[in-house]
Design a protein around this motif. Structure first.
Motif, PDB file in Angstrom:
ATOM      1  N   PHE A   1     -35.670  -3.847 -15.479  1.00  0.00           N
ATOM      2  CA  PHE A   1     -34.691  -4.759 -14.897  1.00  0.00           C
ATOM      3  C   PHE A   1     -35.114  -5.235 -13.497  1.00  0.00           C
ATOM      4  N   CYS A   2     -36.100  -4.572 -12.909  1.00  0.00           N
ATOM      5  CA  CYS A   2     -36.484  -4.883 -11.529  1.00  0.00           C
ATOM      6  C   CYS A   2     -37.149  -6.248 -11.439  1.00  0.00           C
ATOM      7  N   LYS A   3     -36.715  -7.029 -10.475  1.00  0.00           N
ATOM      8  CA  LYS A   3     -37.304  -8.330 -10.184  1.00  0.00           C
ATOM      9  C   LYS A   3     -37.926  -8.365  -8.794  1.00  0.00           C
ATOM     10  N   VAL A   4     -37.624  -7.345  -7.991  1.00  0.00           N
ATOM     11  CA  VAL A   4     -38.093  -7.281  -6.612  1.00  0.00           C
ATOM     12  C   VAL A   4     -38.846  -5.969  -6.424  1.00  0.00           C
ATOM     13  N   LEU A   5     -40.035  -6.054  -5.852  1.00  0.00           N
ATOM     14  CA  LEU A   5     -40.849  -4.863  -5.640  1.00  0.00           C
ATOM     15  C   LEU A   5     -41.318  -4.818  -4.189  1.00  0.00           C
ATOM     16  N   SER A   6     -41.034  -3.703  -3.528  1.00  0.00           N
ATOM     17  CA  SER A   6     -41.493  -3.475  -2.165  1.00  0.00           C
ATOM     18  C   SER A   6     -42.434  -2.279  -2.164  1.00  0.00           C
ATOM     19  N   ILE A   7     -43.697  -2.529  -1.931  1.00  0.00           N
ATOM     20  CA  ILE A   7     -44.687  -1.459  -1.996  1.00  0.00           C
ATOM     21  C   ILE A   7     -44.448  -0.411  -0.913  1.00  0.00           C
TER      22      ILE A   7
ATOM     23  N   TYR B   1     -45.214  -6.719   0.706  1.00  0.00           N
ATOM     24  CA  TYR B   1     -46.392  -5.870   0.909  1.00  0.00           C
ATOM     25  C   TYR B   1     -46.747  -5.907   2.390  1.00  0.00           C
ATOM     26  N   ASP B   2     -46.225  -4.964   3.130  1.00  0.00           N
ATOM     27  CA  ASP B   2     -46.510  -4.818   4.551  1.00  0.00           C
ATOM     28  C   ASP B   2     -47.586  -3.755   4.676  1.00  0.00           C
TER      29      ASP B   2
ATOM     30  N   ASN C   1     -50.072  -0.834   5.061  1.00  0.00           N
ATOM     31  CA  ASN C   1     -49.958   0.557   5.490  1.00  0.00           C
ATOM     32  C   ASN C   1     -51.197   1.279   4.982  1.00  0.00           C
ATOM     33  N   GLN C   2     -51.859   2.029   5.862  1.00  0.00           N
ATOM     34  CA  GLN C   2     -53.118   2.671   5.473  1.00  0.00           C
ATOM     35  C   GLN C   2     -52.923   3.700   4.366  1.00  0.00           C
ATOM     36  N   PHE C   3     -51.677   4.149   4.136  1.00  0.00           N
ATOM     37  CA  PHE C   3     -51.439   5.165   3.111  1.00  0.00           C
ATOM     38  C   PHE C   3     -51.076   4.553   1.757  1.00  0.00           C
ATOM     39  N   ILE C   4     -51.068   3.214   1.686  1.00  0.00           N
ATOM     40  CA  ILE C   4     -50.764   2.581   0.413  1.00  0.00           C
ATOM     41  C   ILE C   4     -51.903   2.855  -0.560  1.00  0.00           C
ATOM     42  N   PRO C   5     -51.591   3.322  -1.762  1.00  0.00           N
ATOM     43  CA  PRO C   5     -52.644   3.617  -2.735  1.00  0.00           C
ATOM     44  C   PRO C   5     -53.320   2.337  -3.223  1.00  0.00           C
ATOM     45  N   LYS C   6     -54.532   2.474  -3.698  1.00  0.00           N
ATOM     46  CA  LYS C   6     -55.230   1.319  -4.244  1.00  0.00           C
ATOM     47  C   LYS C   6     -54.581   0.914  -5.566  1.00  0.00           C
ATOM     48  N   PHE C   7     -54.463  -0.382  -5.759  1.00  0.00           N
ATOM     49  CA  PHE C   7     -53.888  -0.862  -7.007  1.00  0.00           C
ATOM     50  C   PHE C   7     -54.477  -2.228  -7.309  1.00  0.00           C
TER      51      PHE C   7
ATOM     52  N   ARG D   1     -47.267 -12.865 -12.656  1.00  0.00           N
ATOM     53  CA  ARG D   1     -47.533 -14.292 -12.900  1.00  0.00           C
ATOM     54  C   ARG D   1     -46.303 -15.145 -12.596  1.00  0.00           C
ATOM     55  N   ASP D   2     -45.132 -14.544 -12.667  1.00  0.00           N
ATOM     56  CA  ASP D   2     -43.890 -15.285 -12.419  1.00  0.00           C
ATOM     57  C   ASP D   2     -43.435 -15.188 -10.969  1.00  0.00           C
ATOM     58  N   LEU D   3     -44.257 -14.617 -10.102  1.00  0.00           N
ATOM     59  CA  LEU D   3     -43.866 -14.365  -8.717  1.00  0.00           C
ATOM     60  C   LEU D   3     -43.485 -15.663  -8.005  1.00  0.00           C
ATOM     61  N   LEU D   4     -42.305 -15.624  -7.341  1.00  0.00           N
ATOM     62  CA  LEU D   4     -41.816 -16.787  -6.603  1.00  0.00           C
ATOM     63  C   LEU D   4     -41.831 -16.573  -5.096  1.00  0.00           C
ATOM     64  N   GLU D   5     -41.741 -15.300  -4.646  1.00  0.00           N
ATOM     65  CA  GLU D   5     -41.641 -15.038  -3.217  1.00  0.00           C
ATOM     66  C   GLU D   5     -42.578 -13.897  -2.823  1.00  0.00           C
ATOM     67  N   LEU D   6     -43.364 -14.139  -1.768  1.00  0.00           N
ATOM     68  CA  LEU D   6     -44.283 -13.143  -1.241  1.00  0.00           C
ATOM     69  C   LEU D   6     -44.023 -12.952   0.243  1.00  0.00           C
ATOM     70  N   ARG D   7     -43.825 -11.675   0.651  1.00  0.00           N
ATOM     71  CA  ARG D   7     -43.686 -11.316   2.060  1.00  0.00           C
ATOM     72  C   ARG D   7     -44.784 -10.308   2.367  1.00  0.00           C
ATOM     73  N   CYS D   8     -45.638 -10.647   3.322  1.00  0.00           N
ATOM     74  CA  CYS D   8     -46.790  -9.784   3.556  1.00  0.00           C
ATOM     75  C   CYS D   8     -47.253  -9.903   4.995  1.00  0.00           C
ATOM     76  N   SER D   9     -48.180  -9.034   5.377  1.00  0.00           N
ATOM     77  CA  SER D   9     -48.836  -9.120   6.670  1.00  0.00           C
ATOM     78  C   SER D   9     -50.263  -9.612   6.450  1.00  0.00           C
ATOM     79  N   SER D  10     -50.830 -10.234   7.476  1.00  0.00           N
ATOM     80  CA  SER D  10     -52.146 -10.857   7.326  1.00  0.00           C
ATOM     81  C   SER D  10     -53.277  -9.841   7.238  1.00  0.00           C
ATOM     82  N   ASP D  11     -53.022  -8.574   7.620  1.00  0.00           N
ATOM     83  CA  ASP D  11     -54.079  -7.567   7.641  1.00  0.00           C
ATOM     84  C   ASP D  11     -54.211  -6.797   6.329  1.00  0.00           C
ATOM     85  N   ILE D  12     -53.556  -7.277   5.279  1.00  0.00           N
ATOM     86  CA  ILE D  12     -53.720  -6.664   3.969  1.00  0.00           C
ATOM     87  C   ILE D  12     -55.171  -6.854   3.510  1.00  0.00           C
ATOM     88  N   PRO D  13     -55.756  -5.873   2.826  1.00  0.00           N
ATOM     89  CA  PRO D  13     -57.124  -6.042   2.324  1.00  0.00           C
ATOM     90  C   PRO D  13     -57.287  -7.348   1.563  1.00  0.00           C
TER      91      PRO D  13
END
Length: 500
Positions: A104-110, A161-162, A164-170, A179-191
Motif C-alpha cells: 500500500f506504500c506510495k511514499v518511501l523515505s530511506i 533520499y537525504d 547518510n553515510q550509514f545508508i546501505p547500498k541498494f 518507474r511511476d515516481l512523481l516526486e523526488l526529495r534529495c541532497s546533491s551529495d548522494i552517490p
C-alpha cells in the motif's frame, strides 16, 4: 436488506479523510471492506503519521508499532536471517498479517527507515544477546526492510533520499515500482550512481527538491533533470553552499524551462544567483525564502522580468530593496492572487494597492501610524478574501511597532471588500492581546455588517502571547452564534521551514 455503498463510492469518500487519522482508525472497525480501504490510505505515507505522533510526545511507541508491522510482513528468508543473528523484534501477533501493508506504500523515505530501525533496536532489550554490534544489527534490519520495499511496492509516487553515510547500498535497477515516481526529495551529495540508476527508469518526475551541500554537482544529477519530460515544481535549497554550478545545466534545457510552473528557492548564504529565474517565463508560483545573512543583489536584474502567468509570490523572510520589488510588482502584479512579504515598508505596501488589484490573499506588516495604507489596500483590492497581518512589536533585527489589533479590527469591519472572510493576526514577541471590550465590539460590528459572512479569526502567536480566558469565552459565544470561527495557532510557517 440495508443499502450498501459501492466500493468505488466508499473509496472516494474515505479519500477525503486522508489527513484525519482519528476518523480513519475508527473506520477500520466497521467491516473488512472499510478496513481494507482505510488501511490502504493510512499506509500510503506512514512517515506522515509518524511525525504527527512525534508531536504528541510518543516517538518510540509509534516507531516500534510501525517497525513491528514491517517485520511481520518480511518474507520468511528475511525473518530467518534476523532470527539466526539473534535479532528479535516483536510482531503484533503470531499469525500472518491481515494485509500485505508494504504494497500500500506510495511514499518511501530511506533515511526514515534508518531512523526507525535505530530508535527501536537501541531500546529493545531482547537483542542484547546478539553477537553483532548495534551498528551491524541496524544495517542488517535496514537492508531487509528496504529490500522488501523495493521488491513489493508496485507503484512508488514519492521518494526522499537525504544522504547518510550509514545508508546501505541498494539498486534502483531492480525497483520496478520507481518507474511511476512523481516526486523526488534529495541532497546533491548522494552517490552519483543513484542518480544514474534513477535516470534509466524514471523520466516523469513532476516535483523535485534538491538541497545543495557542496558546490560540486554530479553530471548524473544534471542528466537526471535533463531527462524529465513533465517537471512542474522545482525547489532548490542552498544550505552551506550555492546552486550556482547547477544553474547552467538547468537553463540549457528548453523542455524543463517550459514545463516548470513552481519555483521555490531557499538559502542561508550570500550572493545566491537569482537572475536565471527570468528564463522560466511560465512560472505561476515563486517563493524566495532567504535568511537574514542572505541578500537580493541579483534582484536588481530580476526586477524587470515578465511572468505573465504569475499568481503566487512569497518572500517569507527577507525581501529585496523596496524599489526593486515595486518595479517587479508594476510589471507582474496584475495577475497576482497571493502576495506574501515578511516585514513592512510603507511605499511597498502602498504599491500593492496600485499594482495588485486582483489579490485574494495578502500577508504584510504595516507600521504603526500608517492605517490609511491598509484602508487603501482594502479599497483597491476588491477581490481580497484573506489578510495576514503583524500586530504588536517585533524585536527581530530592529525594533518595529505594527498596527494595533483595535485599528485592524475597525478597518476590517468598515473597509474590507464584500468577499473578505479571513483575518489572521501574527505575533512574534511579547504583547498583550486585545481587550475583551474591543474584541466583543469587533464581533458585534461584524455581525451587523452587510453582506453577512462568517469570519475566520486566527491568532498566530509565539509562546509569549496570552489570549485570556475572557477573550476565549467571548469568541466561543460568537462562534455559537455563527458569526465567527476562532482559532489559536503556534507561530509557524511552512514557507520558512522545509523538510526533506
Amino acid at each position: 436488506m440495508p443499502h450498501q455503498l459501492s466500493t468505488d463510492c466508499l473509496d472516494e469518500i474515505l479519500e477525503h479523510l486522508e489527513n484525519d487519522k482519528t476518523i480513519l482508525h475508527s473506520c477500520l472497525l466497521v467491516n473488512r471492506l472499510w478496513c481494507k480501504i482505510s488501511v490502504r490510505i493510512l499506509w500510503r505515507n506512514i512517515w506522515r503519521f509518524k511525525y504527527i505522533v512525534y508531536r504528541e510526545q510518543h516517538p518510540l511507541e509509534v516507531a516500534s508499532s510501525i517497525l513491528s508491522t514491517l517485520v511481520a510482513c518480511l518474507p520468511n528468508e528475511s525473518k530467518e536471517l534476523l532470527y539466526k543473528n539473534k535479532i528479535f523484534i516483536p510482531t503484533p501477533t503470531s499469525k500472518p498479517p491481515l494485509f500485505n501493508y508494504v504494497t500500500f506504500c506510495k511514499v518511501l523515505s530511506i533515511c526514515e527507515i534508518i531512523k526507525l530501525v535505530e530508535n527501536v533496536l537501541r531500546n529493545e532489550p531482547s537483542n542484547i544477546n546478539s553477537s553483532l554490534s548495534l551498528k551491524d544489527k541496524n544495517s542488517l534490519v535496514t537492508n531487509e526492510v528496504f529490500k522488501m520495499f523495493t521488491n513489493q511496492i508496485p507503484s512508488l509516487k514519492k521518494l526522499t533520499y537525504d544522504y547518510n553515510q550509514f545508508i546501505p547500498k541498494f539498486s534502483f535497477t531492480y525497483f520496478p515500482g520507481a518507474r511511476d515516481l512523481l516526486e523526488l526529495r534529495c541532497s546533491s551529495d548522494i552517490p552519483a550512481e543513484f542518480f544514474y540508476q534513477l535516470s534509466q527508469i524514471c523520466n516523469n518526475l513532476q516535483i523535485i527538491f534538491i538541497e545543495f551541500r557542496s558546490d560540486d554537482v554530479s553530471n548524473e544529477l544534471k542528466e537526471l533533470i535533463s531527462l524529465q519530460n513533465n517537471l512542474k515544481s522545482l525547489t532548490l535549497i542552498a544550505s552551506v553552499s550555492s546552486w550556482a554550478n547547477f544553474i547552467p545545466a538547468l537553463t540549457k534545457l528548453s523542455n524543463t524551462i517550459n514545463t516548470i510552473t513552481k519555483l521555490h528557492l531557499y538559502g542561508n548564504n550570500y550572493n545566491l544567483p537569482l537572475s536565471f529565474v527570468s528564463l522560466f517565463t511560465n512560472l505561476e508560483e515563486i517563493i524566495f525564502s532567504f535568511d537574514y545573512g542572505a541578500d537580493f543583489g541579483d534582484f536588481k536584474i530580476l526586477q524587470f522580468a515578465n511572468f505573465p502567468n504569475l499568481q503566487i509570490l512569497k518572500f517569507p523572510q527577507r525581501y529585496p530593496k523596496p524599489e526593486y520589488l515595486m518595479k517587479f510588482l508594476e510589471i507582474n502584479g496584475k495577475n497576482l492572487k497571493t502576495f506574501y512579504t515578511y516585514g513592512s515598508d510603507n511605499s511597498l505596501s502602498s504599491s500593492i494597492a496600485d499594482f495588485c488589484p486582483n489579490l485574494k490573499n495578502l500577508f504584510i506588516g504595516i507600521n504603526h501610524g500608517e492605517i490609511n495604507t491598509l484602508k487603501t489596500i482594502f479599497n483597491s483590492c476588491q477581490y481580497l478574501e484573506s489578510i495576514k497581518i503583524w500586530c504588536g512589536k517585533s524585536y527581530s533585527g530592529e525594533e518595529r511597532t505594527y498596527l494595533s489589533e483595535k485599528e485592524v479590527f475597525e478597518t476590517v469591519t468598515n473597509h474590507s471588500p464584500s468577499n473578505f472572510c479571513e483575518l489572521k493576526i501574527y505575533y512574534i514577541s511579547n504583547s498583550d492581546f486585545v481587550s475583551p471590550e474591543d474584541l466583543e465590539s469587533f464581533f458585534i460590528n461584524w455581525k451587523n455588517r452587510v453582506p453577512k459572512k462568517l469570519l475566520r479569526l486566527i491568532i498566530n502567536k509565539n509562546n509569549n502571547i496570552e489570549v485570556n480566558e475572557e477573550n476565549k469565552k467571548i469568541a466561543e459565544k460568537y462562534e455559537n452564534l455563527g458569526i465567527i470561527k476562532f482559532s489559536i495557532e503556534a507561530f509557524y510557517d511552512e514557507d520558512i521551514f522545509y523538510l526533506l
